[in-house]
Design a protein around this motif. Structure first.
Motif, PDB file in Angstrom:
ATOM      1  N   ALA A 143       8.256   5.958   2.066  1.00 45.47           N
ATOM      2  CA  ALA A 143       7.804   6.344   0.983  1.00 45.47           C
ATOM      3  C   ALA A 143       7.786   5.487  -0.341  1.00 45.47           C
ATOM      4  N   GLY A 144       8.590   4.170  -0.390  1.00 50.15           N
ATOM      5  CA  GLY A 144       8.195   2.831  -1.332  1.00 50.15           C
ATOM      6  C   GLY A 144       7.661   2.512  -0.802  1.00 50.15           C
ATOM      7  N   ILE A 145       7.122   2.300   0.303  1.00 49.50           N
ATOM      8  CA  ILE A 145       5.639   1.331   0.579  1.00 49.50           C
ATOM      9  C   ILE A 145       4.372   2.199   0.686  1.00 49.50           C
ATOM     10  N   GLU A 146       4.309   3.613   0.486  1.00 46.50           N
ATOM     11  CA  GLU A 146       3.070   4.776   0.340  1.00 46.50           C
ATOM     12  C   GLU A 146       3.007   4.823  -1.005  1.00 46.50           C
ATOM     13  N   HIS A 147       4.230   4.824  -2.240  1.00 44.17           N
ATOM     14  CA  HIS A 147       3.614   4.615  -3.579  1.00 44.17           C
ATOM     15  C   HIS A 147       2.996   3.417  -4.026  1.00 44.17           C
ATOM     16  N   ASP A 148       3.563   2.129  -3.956  1.00 42.93           N
ATOM     17  CA  ASP A 148       3.246   1.183  -4.220  1.00 42.93           C
ATOM     18  C   ASP A 148       1.730   1.335  -2.840  1.00 42.93           C
ATOM     19  N   ILE A 149       0.934   1.821  -2.409  1.00 43.86           N
ATOM     20  CA  ILE A 149       0.226   1.812  -1.958  1.00 43.86           C
ATOM     21  C   ILE A 149      -0.819   2.262  -2.843  1.00 43.86           C
ATOM     22  N   VAL A 150      -0.030   3.977  -3.610  1.00 35.11           N
ATOM     23  CA  VAL A 150      -1.166   4.488  -4.502  1.00 35.11           C
ATOM     24  C   VAL A 150      -1.138   3.424  -5.680  1.00 35.11           C
ATOM     25  N   LEU A 151      -0.409   2.865  -6.411  1.00 35.32           N
ATOM     26  CA  LEU A 151      -0.231   2.288  -7.477  1.00 35.32           C
ATOM     27  C   LEU A 151      -0.838   1.383  -7.234  1.00 35.32           C
ATOM     28  N   GLN A 152      -0.874   0.338  -6.660  1.00 35.39           N
ATOM     29  CA  GLN A 152      -1.844  -0.485  -6.440  1.00 35.39           C
ATOM     30  C   GLN A 152      -3.557  -0.196  -5.664  1.00 35.39           C
ATOM     31  N   ASN A 154      -4.454   0.299  -3.492  1.00 39.07           N
ATOM     32  CA  ASN A 154      -5.096  -0.257  -2.214  1.00 39.07           C
ATOM     33  C   ASN A 154      -5.368   0.945  -1.437  1.00 39.07           C
ATOM     34  N   TYR A 155      -7.145   0.704  -1.628  1.00 35.91           N
ATOM     35  CA  TYR A 155      -7.826   1.228  -0.579  1.00 35.91           C
ATOM     36  C   TYR A 155      -7.843   1.018   1.209  1.00 35.91           C
ATOM     37  N   ARG A 156      -6.872  -0.568   1.516  1.00 34.12           N
ATOM     38  CA  ARG A 156      -7.609  -0.974   2.860  1.00 34.12           C
ATOM     39  C   ARG A 156      -6.334   0.553   3.486  1.00 34.12           C
ATOM     40  N   GLY A 157      -5.473   1.218   3.315  1.00 37.99           N
ATOM     41  CA  GLY A 157      -4.387   2.181   4.027  1.00 37.99           C
ATOM     42  C   GLY A 157      -5.820   4.057   4.348  1.00 37.99           C
ATOM     43  N   LEU A 158      -6.824   3.696   3.225  1.00 41.43           N
ATOM     44  CA  LEU A 158      -7.427   4.577   3.016  1.00 41.43           C
ATOM     45  C   LEU A 158      -8.731   4.793   3.073  1.00 41.43           C
ATOM     46  N   LEU A 159     -10.038   3.524   3.676  1.00 38.32           N
ATOM     47  CA  LEU A 159     -10.531   2.819   4.519  1.00 38.32           C
ATOM     48  C   LEU A 159     -10.695   3.165   5.961  1.00 38.32           C
ATOM     49  N   HIS A 160     -12.085   3.686   5.948  1.00 34.48           N
ATOM     50  CA  HIS A 160     -11.975   2.547   8.009  1.00 34.48           C
ATOM     51  C   HIS A 160     -11.054   1.233   8.267  1.00 34.48           C
ATOM     52  N   SER A 161     -10.289   1.417   9.623  1.00 31.37           N
ATOM     53  CA  SER A 161     -10.266   0.415  10.292  1.00 31.37           C
ATOM     54  C   SER A 161     -10.876  -0.291  10.870  1.00 31.37           C
ATOM     55  N   LEU A 365      -3.941   5.018   6.732  1.00 33.85           N
ATOM     56  CA  LEU A 365      -2.560   4.911   6.174  1.00 33.85           C
ATOM     57  C   LEU A 365      -1.448   4.498   6.744  1.00 33.85           C
ATOM     58  N   SER A 366      -1.210   5.503   8.389  1.00 35.76           N
ATOM     59  CA  SER A 366      -0.318   4.749   9.250  1.00 35.76           C
ATOM     60  C   SER A 366      -0.265   2.895   9.266  1.00 35.76           C
ATOM     61  N   GLN A 367      -1.281   2.749   9.380  1.00 34.83           N
ATOM     62  CA  GLN A 367      -1.076   1.442   9.999  1.00 34.83           C
ATOM     63  C   GLN A 367      -0.965   0.273   9.059  1.00 34.83           C
ATOM     64  N   TRP A 368      -1.226   1.009   8.018  1.00 30.97           N
ATOM     65  CA  TRP A 368      -0.689   0.333   6.585  1.00 30.97           C
ATOM     66  C   TRP A 368       0.627   0.409   5.708  1.00 30.97           C
ATOM     67  N   ILE A 369       1.310   1.840   6.164  1.00 25.49           N
ATOM     68  CA  ILE A 369       2.591   1.997   6.068  1.00 25.49           C
ATOM     69  C   ILE A 369       3.233   1.075   6.833  1.00 25.49           C
ATOM     70  N   VAL A 370       3.121   1.102   8.022  1.00 26.65           N
ATOM     71  CA  VAL A 370       4.397   0.024   9.284  1.00 26.65           C
ATOM     72  C   VAL A 370       3.628  -1.383  10.067  1.00 26.65           C
ATOM     73  N   GLU A 371       3.091  -1.359   8.929  1.00 27.05           N
ATOM     74  CA  GLU A 371       2.253  -2.917   9.435  1.00 27.05           C
ATOM     75  C   GLU A 371       3.311  -3.567   8.315  1.00 27.05           C
ATOM     76  N   ARG A 372       3.095  -2.975   6.502  1.00 24.82           N
ATOM     77  CA  ARG A 372       4.661  -2.920   5.275  1.00 24.82           C
ATOM     78  C   ARG A 372       5.621  -3.567   5.899  1.00 24.82           C
TER      79      ARG A 372
END
Ligand SMILES: Cc1ncc(COP(=O)(O)O)c(C=O)c1O
Length: 505
Positions: A143-152, A154-161, A365-372
Motif C-alpha cells: 500500500a505504501g509503495i502504491e501510495h508513493d507511485i500516485v504521490l510522485q 510516477n507514470y511508469r506503473g501506468l503506461l506500457h512496459s 503496475l504489478s511490475q512496478w510495485i513488485v520491483e520496488r
C-alpha cells in the motif's frame, strides 16, 4: 409506442395493453432502453383507471420484457430469446457449437464456482484453495509503495512496459535466481502474467497439436488443461515420495517420443513431494539423450520450512534444455498476476513475440510495485515471516491428522509448499467425502482432480496456508469425523452420491 383499446373485446384492458406493448418490443418497434409512459399518463390518454395500466406493466415485468429503474420509471429490456422464437425476420441465435474453435472445444470448464463459493463462505473452513491467507501478504508495504507511485505521479506503473517486462525488474529477478543456483542475464528472463501463462505459452510455442508431453501423475491440473487445450497429448508418469519415477522414464521416452516433460520438482502440487537429487540428475541426462525439453515449474521455490531446498533443475542444466517458471503468487499475492520465465534467450525472443500477441505485457503496475518491494528489501524480510507462519500451520495440520484421522489413513509432512497429500482410509472415496465434509462445513480438493484418467479417489489435497491457524485443528477434526462416518457406513445412500468437482488451483 401505440396502444389502442378495443372496447368491444372480451379481452381485459390490461391484457390488451400488455399484448400490444409486447408485440412492439419483440418486433423491434420499441427498442431496449425505451421508457414506457408513466402509468397515470397512459391511463389518462386511454381514459382508463391507472391500476389497469399498472397491471399491464406488471405482466410485462413478469415476462422479463421491462424492468423498473430508479429515476427512469419502466424501461424496455432486451427481448428474451424465447419470446423472439417463431417471430419472422429474427436472426437465429449464433450456432455456438459450430462457431467455437477446435481450441475452445478442447477446453473444459475446470474452475468449479460452487466449491469456490463454498470455500469463500465465512462459516466454512477451507483446505481447498491454492492460495495463502490474504492477511499473510505484505499489504502494508505494498500500500505504501502504491501510495508513493500516485504521490510522485510516477507514470511508469501506468503506461506500457516492454513485453518481456521492465529491465530493472528482470535484473532483480536475476538476483532472485542466484540462491536458486541460476546465474542468468536479464535477456534470459521474461515476466509473465502469472506463471501459468508460461505453461500456456510453452504449449503453443514449443509444441504442435498431436505432440506428446509427459507430466507427473498426479499433477497441477491447469497445466494439464493448458497442454490439452493446445492439442497436445498428455501422458502421465507415476510418482512416489521422491517425485517422478524417473527410473520408469526410459521406456516411456522410447515409446512416446515426447517433446516436453513438465515437472514440479519442489514441493509438488498436489502431493507436496520433492524430486530427489539423484532423480534430478537422471532426468536431465535422459532429457539430453532423448532431446526432450523440460518445463520446470518452481512455484513454491522459496517456501521451504525445514533446511534448504534441493538444487533446481535449471541450476543443473548445462545444455539449456530447461525452461524455468516461477511466480510471485505464492509469496506476495496471486492477484498481482506476476510470474516469470528463465530460458535460453533465443527461446525468450519467441516467447515474447507470442506474449505480445496475447496481452502485450504483464501489468505495469504489478511490475512496478513488485520491483520496488524487492529492491527496497521488503521481499527478503517477508519470506522468512511467511515461512515461519506456514511451518506452524503445516505442523498444526499434520498434528491434527495424527490426533483425529482413522488409523488406516496416511499423510505426509512436506518440507515446503502449500499442501498435505492424504491417502484416505479404506472404503472412503474422496468424491463421497466431499459432500459429507461440506455438511460439516469443511472443504478440500479430491485427488481425482489431479489425474489424467479415473484415479485418485482415494486421496485428498489439503491446503494448510489459507485457513486461520485457530481453525486448522477444528477443520481436520470435522474432516476426520466425516471420514469415520463414511468408513462406518457400508451403505451408499442417495445423499452420499459423489459430488462432481474440479480443483481450485
Ligand atoms: C505448480 C503451480 N504452478 C503454477 C501455479 C500458478 O501460478 P500463477 O498464479 O503464477 O499463475 C500454481 C498455482 O497454484 C501451481 O501450484
Amino acid at each position: 409506442m401505440k396502444v389502442l383499446l378495443n372496447r368491444d373485446s372480451d379481452i381485459p384492458f390490461y391484457m390488451q395493453i400488455a399484448g400490444q406493448i409486447k408485440r412492439q418490443i419483440i418486433s423491434g418497434e420499441i427498442i431496449p432502453g425505451f421508457r414506457l409512459p408513466p402509468e397515470r399518463k397512459l391511463a389518462d390518454s386511454l381514459g382508463i383507471n391507472r391500476t389497469t395500466v399498472l397491471n399491464a406493466y406488471r405482466e410485462l415485468k413478469a415476462e422479463g420484457l421491462v424492468g423498473s429503474r430508479v429515476g427512469q420509471g419502466t424501461v424496455v429490456l432486451s427481448p428474451l430469446r424465447d419470446e423472439a422464437a417463431g417471430m419472422e425476420n429474427r436472426v437465429p441465435e449464433p450456432p455456438w457449437n459450430q462457431i467455437f474453435s477446435k481450441y475452445a472445444h478442447g477446453i473444459n470448464s475446470f474452475i468449479v464456482k460452487d466449491l469456490l463459493t463454498l470455500a469463500n463462505r465465512k462459516d466454512v473452513i477451507s483446505f481447498a484453495t491454492g492460495i495463502a491467507a490474504p492477511d499473510s501478504g505484505p499489504i502494508q508495504a505494498l500500500a505504501g509503495i502504491e501510495h508513493d507511485i500516485v504521490l510522485q505521479k510516477n507514470y511508469r506503473g501506468l503506461l506500457h512496459s516492454p513485453t518481456e517486462g521492465f529491465s530493472t525488474l528482470r535484473e532483480a529477478i536475476c538476483a532472485l535466481m542466484q540462491p536458486r543456483g541460476v546465474y542468468c542475464h536479464h535477456d534470459e528472463v521474461m515476466l509473465l502474467s502469472g506463471s501459468q501463462q508460461g505453461i500456456d505459452l510453452t504449449s503453443r510455442i514449443m509444441l504442435e497439436p498431436g505432440d506428446i508431453a509427459l507430466v507427473e501423475e498426479p499433477s497441477f491440473f491447469p497445466a494439464i488443461q493448458a497442454l490439452k487445450a493446445a492439442g497436445v497429448r498428455v501422458v502421465g508418469v507415476p510418482m512416489d515420495k521422491r517425485g517422478m519415477r524417473v527410473d520408469m522414464l526410459e521406456p516411456i521416452l522410447h515409446r512416446y517420443r515426447p517433446k516436453l516433460i513438465y515437472t514440479i520438482p519442489n514441493f509438488h502440487n498436489p502431493t507436496g513431494s520433492e524430486m530427489s537429487l539423484e532423480r534430478r540428475k537422471q532426468l536431465l541426462e535422459l532429457a539430453y539423450k532423448h532431446r526432450v525439453l523440460i518445463l520446470e515449474d518452481d512455484a513454491y521455490a522459496e517456501l521451504c520450512y525445514d533446511g534448504q531446498p534441493l538444487p533446481t533443475l535449471k541450476s543443473m542444466d548445462s545444455e539449456g534444455y530447461v525452461i524455468y517458471l516461477s511466480t510471485f503468487s505464492k509469496i506476495i499475492y496471486s492477484g498481482l498476476r506476476l510470474g516469470w520465465m528463465v530460458a535460453h534467450k533465443k527461446a525468450i525472443k519467441k516467447f515474447a513475440a507470442a506474449k505480445q500477441i496475447m496481452d502485450l505485457h504483464s501489468s505495469s503496475l504489478s511490475q512496478w510495485i513488485v520491483e520496488r518491494f524487492i529492491l527496497e528489501g521488503g521481499l527478503n524480510v517477508h519470506i522468512p515471516v511467511i515461512c515461519n507462519e506456514y511451518r506452524v500451520k503445516r505442523d498444526a495440520m499434520y498434528d491434527a491428522l495424527t490426533q483425529y484421522a482413522p488409523s488406516d489413513a496416511q499423510w505426509n509432512r512436506p518440507r515446503g509448499g502449500y499442501y498435505i497429500w492424504c491417502r484416505l482410509p479404506e472404503k472412503v472415496a474422496a468424491s463421497r467425502l466431499l459432500g459429507k465434509a461440506a455438511e460439516r462445513k469443511v472443504v478440500f480438493v479430491p485427488g481425482t482432480a489431479f489425474y489424467l484418467a479415473e484415479q485418485g479417489d482415494d486421496y485428498v489435497r489439503l491446503n494448510f496456508t489459507f485457513a486461520p491457524l485457530k481453525d486448522i485443528g477444528e477443520g481436520v477434526k470435522r474432516l476426520c469425523e466425516a471420514m469415520k462416518d463414511l468408513k462406518d457406513s457400508n451403505d451408499v445412500s442417495e445423499e452420499d452420491e459423489p459430488v462432481e468437482i474440479s480443483p481450485i488451483v
